[in-house]
Every structure is written in C-alpha cells, then in structure tokens.
Enzyme design. Structure first.
Site, PDB file in Angstrom:
ATOM      1  N   TYR A   1      -5.003  -6.973 -21.059  1.00  8.13           N
ATOM      2  CA  TYR A   1      -5.788  -7.935 -21.834  1.00  8.13           C
ATOM      3  C   TYR A   1      -6.946  -7.127 -22.737  1.00  8.13           C
TER       4      TYR A   1
ATOM      5  N   PHE B   1      -5.679 -16.461 -15.339  1.00 10.49           N
ATOM      6  CA  PHE B   1      -6.564 -16.494 -16.606  1.00 10.49           C
ATOM      7  C   PHE B   1      -7.734 -17.134 -16.448  1.00 10.49           C
TER       8      PHE B   1
ATOM      9  N   VAL C   1       0.441 -21.442 -21.885  1.00  6.98           N
ATOM     10  CA  VAL C   1       0.110 -20.136 -22.473  1.00  6.98           C
ATOM     11  C   VAL C   1       0.164 -18.885 -21.547  1.00  6.98           C
TER      12      VAL C   1
ATOM     13  N   GLU D   1     -15.661   2.454 -12.008  1.00  3.00           N
ATOM     14  CA  GLU D   1     -15.671   2.103 -13.602  1.00  3.00           C
ATOM     15  C   GLU D   1     -16.173   3.318 -14.359  1.00  3.00           C
TER      16      GLU D   1
ATOM     17  N   TYR E   1     -26.181  -3.265 -11.594  1.00  2.93           N
ATOM     18  CA  TYR E   1     -26.106  -3.341 -10.083  1.00  2.93           C
ATOM     19  C   TYR E   1     -27.266  -3.719  -9.287  1.00  2.93           C
TER      20      TYR E   1
ATOM     21  N   THR F   1       1.939 -15.279 -22.557  1.00  9.31           N
ATOM     22  CA  THR F   1       1.481 -14.079 -23.297  1.00  9.31           C
ATOM     23  C   THR F   1       1.753 -13.044 -22.727  1.00  9.31           C
TER      24      THR F   1
ATOM     25  N   ARG G   1     -14.466 -13.476 -23.641  1.00 10.06           N
ATOM     26  CA  ARG G   1     -13.251 -14.081 -23.189  1.00 10.06           C
ATOM     27  C   ARG G   1     -12.083 -13.125 -23.332  1.00 10.06           C
ATOM     28  N   GLN G   2     -11.310 -13.147 -22.327  1.00 12.61           N
ATOM     29  CA  GLN G   2     -10.145 -12.292 -22.156  1.00 12.61           C
ATOM     30  C   GLN G   2      -8.854 -12.698 -22.801  1.00 12.61           C
ATOM     31  N   TYR G   3      -8.229 -12.002 -23.572  1.00  9.56           N
ATOM     32  CA  TYR G   3      -6.981 -12.695 -23.951  1.00  9.56           C
ATOM     33  C   TYR G   3      -5.938 -11.536 -23.841  1.00  9.56           C
TER      34      TYR G   3
ATOM     35  N   PRO H   1     -10.961 -16.157 -12.982  1.00  8.89           N
ATOM     36  CA  PRO H   1     -11.533 -15.259 -11.957  1.00  8.89           C
ATOM     37  C   PRO H   1     -10.301 -15.363 -10.819  1.00  8.89           C
TER      38      PRO H   1
HETATM   39  C1  LIG Z   1      -6.970 -11.681 -17.762  1.00 10.02           C
HETATM   40  C2  LIG Z   1      -7.055 -13.020 -18.594  1.00 10.02           C
HETATM   41  C3  LIG Z   1      -6.140 -13.174 -19.752  1.00 10.02           C
HETATM   42  C4  LIG Z   1      -6.295 -14.229 -20.537  1.00 10.02           C
HETATM   43  N1  LIG Z   1      -5.210 -14.404 -21.469  1.00 10.02           N
HETATM   44  C5  LIG Z   1      -5.313 -15.805 -22.154  1.00 10.02           C
HETATM   45  C6  LIG Z   1      -4.349 -16.040 -23.354  1.00 10.02           C
HETATM   46  O1  LIG Z   1      -3.308 -14.773 -23.426  1.00 10.02           O
HETATM   47  N2  LIG Z   1      -4.379 -16.838 -23.925  1.00 10.02           N
HETATM   48  C7  LIG Z   1      -5.205 -17.652 -23.814  1.00 10.02           C
HETATM   49  O2  LIG Z   1      -5.226 -18.915 -24.507  1.00 10.02           O
HETATM   50  N3  LIG Z   1      -6.047 -17.672 -22.798  1.00 10.02           N
HETATM   51  C8  LIG Z   1      -6.179 -16.859 -22.059  1.00 10.02           C
HETATM   52  N4  LIG Z   1      -7.048 -16.724 -21.036  1.00 10.02           N
HETATM   53  C9  LIG Z   1      -8.317 -17.744 -20.962  1.00 10.02           C
HETATM   54  C10 LIG Z   1      -9.247 -17.148 -21.847  1.00 10.02           C
HETATM   55  O3  LIG Z   1      -9.859 -16.191 -21.602  1.00 10.02           O
HETATM   56  C11 LIG Z   1     -10.472 -18.315 -21.766  1.00 10.02           C
HETATM   57  O4  LIG Z   1     -10.749 -18.709 -20.433  1.00 10.02           O
HETATM   58  C12 LIG Z   1     -10.023 -19.642 -22.497  1.00 10.02           C
HETATM   59  O5  LIG Z   1      -9.370 -19.242 -23.966  1.00 10.02           O
HETATM   60  C13 LIG Z   1     -10.916 -20.757 -22.502  1.00 10.02           C
HETATM   61  O6  LIG Z   1     -12.244 -20.265 -23.132  1.00 10.02           O
HETATM   62  P1  LIG Z   1     -13.096 -21.059 -23.962  1.00 10.02           P
HETATM   63  O7  LIG Z   1     -14.191 -20.808 -24.363  1.00 10.02           O
HETATM   64  O8  LIG Z   1     -12.371 -22.113 -25.037  1.00 10.02           O
HETATM   65  O9  LIG Z   1     -13.209 -22.422 -22.813  1.00 10.02           O
HETATM   66  P2  LIG Z   1     -14.749 -22.454 -21.983  1.00 10.02           P
HETATM   67  O10 LIG Z   1     -15.576 -22.854 -22.737  1.00 10.02           O
HETATM   68  O11 LIG Z   1     -14.809 -21.127 -21.419  1.00 10.02           O
HETATM   69  O12 LIG Z   1     -14.334 -23.571 -20.911  1.00 10.02           O
HETATM   70  C14 LIG Z   1     -12.947 -23.369 -20.069  1.00 10.02           C
HETATM   71  C15 LIG Z   1     -12.676 -24.732 -19.370  1.00 10.02           C
HETATM   72  O13 LIG Z   1     -13.582 -25.079 -18.740  1.00 10.02           O
HETATM   73  C16 LIG Z   1     -13.946 -26.451 -19.002  1.00 10.02           C
HETATM   74  N5  LIG Z   1     -15.335 -26.815 -18.759  1.00 10.02           N
HETATM   75  C17 LIG Z   1     -16.300 -26.355 -19.709  1.00 10.02           C
HETATM   76  N6  LIG Z   1     -17.607 -26.937 -19.177  1.00 10.02           N
HETATM   77  C18 LIG Z   1     -17.169 -27.453 -17.904  1.00 10.02           C
HETATM   78  C19 LIG Z   1     -18.085 -28.236 -17.347  1.00 10.02           C
HETATM   79  N7  LIG Z   1     -19.443 -28.311 -17.327  1.00 10.02           N
HETATM   80  N8  LIG Z   1     -17.474 -28.767 -15.957  1.00 10.02           N
HETATM   81  C20 LIG Z   1     -16.118 -28.659 -15.774  1.00 10.02           C
HETATM   82  N9  LIG Z   1     -15.180 -27.827 -16.932  1.00 10.02           N
HETATM   83  C21 LIG Z   1     -15.900 -27.278 -17.618  1.00 10.02           C
HETATM   84  C22 LIG Z   1     -13.421 -26.578 -20.486  1.00 10.02           C
HETATM   85  O14 LIG Z   1     -12.923 -27.991 -20.672  1.00 10.02           O
HETATM   86  C23 LIG Z   1     -12.401 -25.633 -20.434  1.00 10.02           C
HETATM   87  O15 LIG Z   1     -11.027 -26.407 -20.224  1.00 10.02           O
HETATM   88  C24 LIG Z   1      -7.078 -15.407 -20.135  1.00 10.02           C
HETATM   89  C25 LIG Z   1      -8.111 -15.270 -19.398  1.00 10.02           C
HETATM   90  C26 LIG Z   1      -7.793 -13.944 -18.394  1.00 10.02           C
HETATM   91  C27 LIG Z   1      -9.065 -13.910 -17.143  1.00 10.02           C
HETATM   92  C1  HEM Z   2     -20.752  -4.992  -5.778  1.00  7.63           C
HETATM   93  C2  HEM Z   2     -21.002  -5.947  -6.779  1.00  7.63           C
HETATM   94  C3  HEM Z   2     -20.108  -6.676  -7.459  1.00  7.63           C
HETATM   95  C4  HEM Z   2     -19.026  -7.229  -6.847  1.00  7.63           C
HETATM   96  C5  HEM Z   2     -18.312  -7.470  -5.693  1.00  7.63           C
HETATM   97  C6  HEM Z   2     -18.415  -8.157  -7.985  1.00  7.63           C
HETATM   98  C7  HEM Z   2     -17.265  -8.964  -7.861  1.00  7.63           C
HETATM   99  C8  HEM Z   2     -16.827  -9.494  -9.132  1.00  7.63           C
HETATM  100  C9  HEM Z   2     -15.455 -10.258  -8.892  1.00  7.63           C
HETATM  101  C10 HEM Z   2     -14.624 -10.482  -7.855  1.00  7.63           C
HETATM  102  C11 HEM Z   2     -15.232 -10.788 -10.316  1.00  7.63           C
HETATM  103  C12 HEM Z   2     -13.987 -11.759 -10.427  1.00  7.63           C
HETATM  104  C13 HEM Z   2     -12.944 -10.921 -11.080  1.00  7.63           C
HETATM  105  C14 HEM Z   2     -11.540 -11.454 -11.671  1.00  7.63           C
HETATM  106  O1  HEM Z   2     -10.908 -11.701 -10.815  1.00  7.63           O
HETATM  107  O2  HEM Z   2     -11.526 -11.804 -12.617  1.00  7.63           O
HETATM  108  C15 HEM Z   2     -16.248 -10.103 -10.966  1.00  7.63           C
HETATM  109  C16 HEM Z   2     -16.305 -10.742 -12.232  1.00  7.63           C
HETATM  110  C17 HEM Z   2     -17.563 -10.484 -13.164  1.00  7.63           C
HETATM  111  N1  HEM Z   2     -18.614  -9.660 -12.656  1.00  7.63           N
HETATM  112 FE1  HEM Z   2     -18.968  -8.751 -11.069  1.00  7.63          FE
HETATM  113  N2  HEM Z   2     -19.086  -7.806  -9.272  1.00  7.63           N
HETATM  114  C18 HEM Z   2     -20.209  -7.270  -9.000  1.00  7.63           C
HETATM  115  C19 HEM Z   2     -21.106  -6.704  -9.650  1.00  7.63           C
HETATM  116  C20 HEM Z   2     -21.416  -7.262 -11.052  1.00  7.63           C
HETATM  117  C21 HEM Z   2     -22.592  -7.044 -11.788  1.00  7.63           C
HETATM  118  C22 HEM Z   2     -23.677  -5.905 -11.543  1.00  7.63           C
HETATM  119  C23 HEM Z   2     -22.418  -7.586 -12.901  1.00  7.63           C
HETATM  120  C24 HEM Z   2     -23.422  -7.838 -14.047  1.00  7.63           C
HETATM  121  C25 HEM Z   2     -24.589  -8.413 -14.122  1.00  7.63           C
HETATM  122  C26 HEM Z   2     -21.314  -8.274 -12.819  1.00  7.63           C
HETATM  123  C27 HEM Z   2     -20.573  -9.382 -13.754  1.00  7.63           C
HETATM  124  C28 HEM Z   2     -19.508  -9.742 -13.715  1.00  7.63           C
HETATM  125  C29 HEM Z   2     -18.961 -10.683 -14.796  1.00  7.63           C
HETATM  126  C30 HEM Z   2     -19.678 -11.085 -16.008  1.00  7.63           C
HETATM  127  C31 HEM Z   2     -17.808 -11.226 -14.563  1.00  7.63           C
HETATM  128  C32 HEM Z   2     -16.757 -11.839 -15.110  1.00  7.63           C
HETATM  129  C33 HEM Z   2     -17.037 -13.314 -15.023  1.00  7.63           C
HETATM  130  C34 HEM Z   2     -16.332 -14.411 -15.363  1.00  7.63           C
HETATM  131  O3  HEM Z   2     -15.443 -14.450 -16.278  1.00  7.63           O
HETATM  132  O4  HEM Z   2     -16.503 -15.577 -15.104  1.00  7.63           O
HETATM  133  N3  HEM Z   2     -20.677  -8.027 -11.485  1.00  7.63           N
HETATM  134  N4  HEM Z   2     -17.345  -9.529 -10.426  1.00  7.63           N
END
Ligand SMILES: Cc1cc2nc3c(=O)[nH]c(=O)nc-3n(C[C@H](O)[C@H](O)[C@H](O)COP(=O)(O)OP(=O)(O)OC[C@H]3O[C@@H](n4cnc5c(N)ncnc54)[C@H](O)[C@@H]3O)c2cc1C
Ligand code: HEM
Length: 404
Positions: free
Chosen positions: A190, A396, A276, A137, A95, A279, A206-208, A398
C-alpha cells in the site's frame, strides 16, 4: 540489556497493565494529544474514536514486554508495524513523546500499585522496545529512499486519470509530478496519502493498497466511498471521490507493507476478497498471472451485487486463461444480475463451498475484506485444516484479531 531483576519486574507486571489496559491507553492518548496536538496530523482520528488504534499500540507494548529479553521473537510483528510507521513518517524523535505519556498514564491509573521500582523498570523496557522499532524503521527509511525510483517522506503525484469502477469505488492513476522514475512495489503493498482538506484543522493520512500490477509507470489506488449511516461520512474517501480531479496533486509515501504475494511458491493460489478488499488481491492476481503463468489461481470475490462490484472486467480478462478461475458471490443480487448471469453463487462464501471447490490441502490463501468476512474465512480455513503458514491476510485498519 536489562538485568534479570528488571526483566522479572516487567514480566510480572504485564498482567496488571493488561487488566487496566483500556484506562491506561485512554489516559495516555488524552494527555499526549493535549500536550502534542501536532500529532493529530499523523494519527487516524476515526481509529481513535473507535478505540482500534489505542488497543493496538498499548497491547503491542505489553506483548513486547513479555519478550523483553528476546525481542527477536517478535521481529515479524515489529516489522509489520514498522512498515506502517515508515509510510506515515514516524521518526525517532516521536518515541520519547509516546514513552513519556505512556509511563505517566501507567502511573496515574495504577496509583499506589505502581512503585518507583515498577515505573523505572517500565521506562527502561519501553526504551528497549522503542530502540528495536527505531532500528528496524531506520533500515526501511533507507530502503524506501535509496531504492531505484525511491524517495523520502511524501512526494507529489498528479492524478492522471480518475475512473469510476462501481457506484462506490473509484480508481486514481497517479504519476509523479517530477516526471522521474517511481519505485517498484510488491503485489499486496500500500501507499499512504496525506491530504489537507479545506475546513479540517489537521492533515489526514490514509493507506490505500495498490490495485494494479507492479512494473507500470503509474500507481493505481481504488477507493471506496465510506458513507456513514449512523456514523459520520469518511473524511478522505469522500474528499477523494468528490473533490479530487484529474490534474490535482496528491502527496504519497513510498510503497510499504508486508502483506505480499510469495511468487517463489508454485502451490495453488487462492485469493479471496470482500468489497473493496479486492484491491490488493487484484494486484496479486495480475502479478501471479504475469510472473507465474503456470500457477493455478482461484480468485473469489464477494460483493452485494453488480452495482458495487468494481474492476470485474480486469478479472474476467485474466480468467480467460486456463489456469485462472474466478468465482463471484453476490449476497444481494438484483434481478438484472440473475438475468445477465453476472454472478456464480448467491449468498456468502461458506465453509462447505470452500471445502467442495478448493484444494484446501495444498493451496496458499490470501484474503482481505470487511472484518466479519475475514473472521469467517479465517475460521473456515482453520476448520478445514489449513495451517497458519498458508493463511495470509490484510486489515484495512489497525491489525486486530481474527479470533472471536
Ligand atoms: C493497509 C491498508 C490498505 C487499505 N487499502 C484500501 C483500499 O485499497 N481502498 C480503500 O477504499 N480503502 C483502503 N483502506 C482504508 C483507508 O485507509 C481508509 O481507512 C478509508 O478510505 C476510510 O477513510 P476515510 O477518511 O474516508 O474515513 P474516516 O474519516 O477515517 O472514517 C472511517 C470510518 O469510521 C467511521 N467513523 C468516523 N467517525 C466516527 C465516530 N466518531 N464513531 C464511529 N465511527 C466513526 C466513518 O463512518 C467511516 O466508516 C486501507 C487501509 C489500510 C490500513
Ligand atoms: C514502541 C512504541 C510503539 C508501538 C509498540 C507502536 C505500535 C503500533 C501498532 C501496533 C500500530 C498499528 C499497526 C497496524 O496494524 O496498522 C501502530 C500504528 C501507528 N502508530 Fe505506533 N507504535 C509505537 C510508537 C509510535 C510512535 C512514537 C508514534 C508517533 C508519535 C506512533 C504513531 C502511530 C500511528 C500514527 C499509527 C497509525 C494509526 C492509525 O492509522 O490509526 N507509534 N503503532
């Protein structure tokens, strides 16, 4: 507690920060990652490139600042984010790093407009907000580790089975390598998977969503291969499809998430999914069928056609029960889909269809799918008078806005 003067400074400068939101967040991440590249092991790079995560974090800080004297108002938002943070392994020591670079970015971008008084007020506000997250947390870490079958951080699971569910979706059945118990979960939750991929400089998380019902001795995830068209191929989904085999290990964190089925409610239940996004909905369908056998459930799934329609057999099996109704929508059906009656409706789910076929006055709605799908469903439900309390959805990625 912040004094009244600080609260006033913070509230009155929120609009200024929001106005420069994009510039501040871009600067914030650039500086933070160049000084702490190790954080690139936690943040999702694709979300960064698309700007989704930048906006999510900074917007939440500003939104929280509006409630700085009454943070309990935004506790549900804090909890939803805290679930994600806990599943990723964000710790209290992270933080101050975020706080430092956020403040530096505010200072850099606002220049003269950010007096010492304003910066000082924001430093204190950030600490109050950060403390709120850290405390929520801490409880979640405790719960994840100390529940029956629970654990701290990432635990090794073996891929016991890998099953192709459609041309683009493959399921992975995961059992713990230590052969001990696993934590139960709630339908809709997930897990996070952490992977080191050959040739990649950083680890990726990644989340699934868990796609089977709770209460088994395995977790199942079902992953769609994200093939880029204009953009690069998804890193992890393709790696899972192409390189992870039965017998391989994956590191996963304990189930998390607040998108969960309320089984205390016996009102009709409508589960809608696109692609997808099915799920978590399938897990909910199985759960409702098991623990609320009398509940009226409608399962609506939208896909392009049968080639990409996963897990249909599991839904069809449950739909043989009197109180579960399934509808399949194909927007690009193939000739063989028509000949074999593989779908119920051609085209997209529409407002009129929902109105004619569902009990919109009483039912609880849960949905998940591509953002345009979710925006449309959300708009139709609102149009049909469904109140916010009866609308539940999962992103799936932020969390964003479903309003246009
Ligand atoms: C709560 C939650 C639940 C989920 N559950 C599932 C699930 O059940 N099943 C599932 O399949 N997925 C699920 N997902 C999505 C999963 O977490 C991943 O985001 C997904 O599998 C894609 O990951 P990846 O590493 O293959 O793609 P990444 O490498 O992360 O890329 C994601 C997308 O961004 C695009 N991209 C990459 N680089 C760039 C760039 N430079 N500019 C523009 N676009 C770009 C890619 O073409 C791709 O389409 C879930 C996500 C969340 C948050
Ligand atoms: C008060 C401080 C913070 C706030 C308000 C905040 C807020 C958020 C929010 C809104 C998301 C998106 C959640 C969702 O809908 O999936 C997120 C995800 C995330 N946060 Fe924070 N966050 C804070 C601090 C931090 C810190 C300290 C870290 C680590 C250095 C962090 C790392 C991440 C990562 C890695 C994700 C997921 C990113 C992704 O999957 O793209 N956050 N946070």
């Amino acid at each position: 507690m912040l004094n009244q003067k600080l609260v006033e400074i913070i509230k009155s400068t929120v609009p200024l920060l929001e106005k420069h939101g994009e510039a501040i967040t871009t600067r914030f991440y650039q500086q933070m990652f160049s000084n702490h590249p190790e954080l690139l092991n936690i943040f999702n790079h694709a979300n960064q490139k698309q700007g989704r995560q930048q906006r999510a974090l900074a917007n939440t800080v500003y939104a929280a600042a509006q409630y700085i004297d009454n943070l309990s108002e935004i506790l549900p938002v804090v909890k939803q984010i805290a679930h994600k943070h806990r599943s990723l392994g964000i710790k209290p020591e992270h933080y101050p790093i975020v706080g430092k670079y956020l403040l530096l970015a505010i200072k850099d971008v606002l220049g003269e407009a950010a007096s010492d008084e304003v910066i000082n007020a924001w430093a204190q506000a950030y600490n109050v907000i950060a403390d709120a997250f850290i405390s929520v947390e801490a409880d979640m870490y405790d719960q994840a580790a100390n529940q029956k079958g629970g654990w701290d951080g990432f635990r090794k699971f073996v891929v016991a089975r890998k099953v192709e569910e459609s041309e683009v979706i493959t399921s992975f059945y995961l059992i713990p390598k230590d052969q001990e118990e696993i934590a139960d979960f709630q339908a809709g939750q997930y897990i996070s998977v952490k992977l080191e991929v050959e040739g990649e400089k950083y680890t990726h998380i990644r989340q699934y969503s868990l796609s089977d019902a709770p209460g088994k001795d395995y977790y199942r995830i079902s992953v769609k291969r994200e093939a880029g068209t204009a953009n690069p191929d998804g890193i992890i989904s393709n790696y899972l499809h192409d390189c992870v085999k039965e017998g391989d290990c994956l590191k996963i964190s304990a189930p998390a998430g607040d998108f969960i089925l309320n089984t205390n409610n016996d009102k009709p239940l409508v589960l809608l999914s696109g692609g997808v996004g099915l799920t978590p909905m399938l897990s909910m369908l199985k759960t409702a069928a098991a623990v609320q056998p009398e509940r009226n459930v409608t399962f609506i799934h939208a896909a392009a056609n049968s080639k990409v329609h996963a897990l249909r057999g599991e839904v069809e099996e449950l739909a043989k029960r009197g109180n579960v109704t399934s509808y399949v929508f194909y927007d690009s059906p193939m000739d063989e889909d028509r000949i074999n009656n593989r779908f119920d409706v051609a085209g997209y789910v529409t407002r009129d269809w929902l109105q004619e076929n569902l009990d919109t006055n009483e039912a609880d709605f849960y949905f998940c799918g591509p953002v345009p799908f979710m925006k449309a469903i959300n708009r139709y439900l609102k149009d049909l008078g469904v109140e916010d309390e009866r609308i539940h959805f999962e992103f799936f990625g932020p969390k964003g806005s479903l309003e246009d």
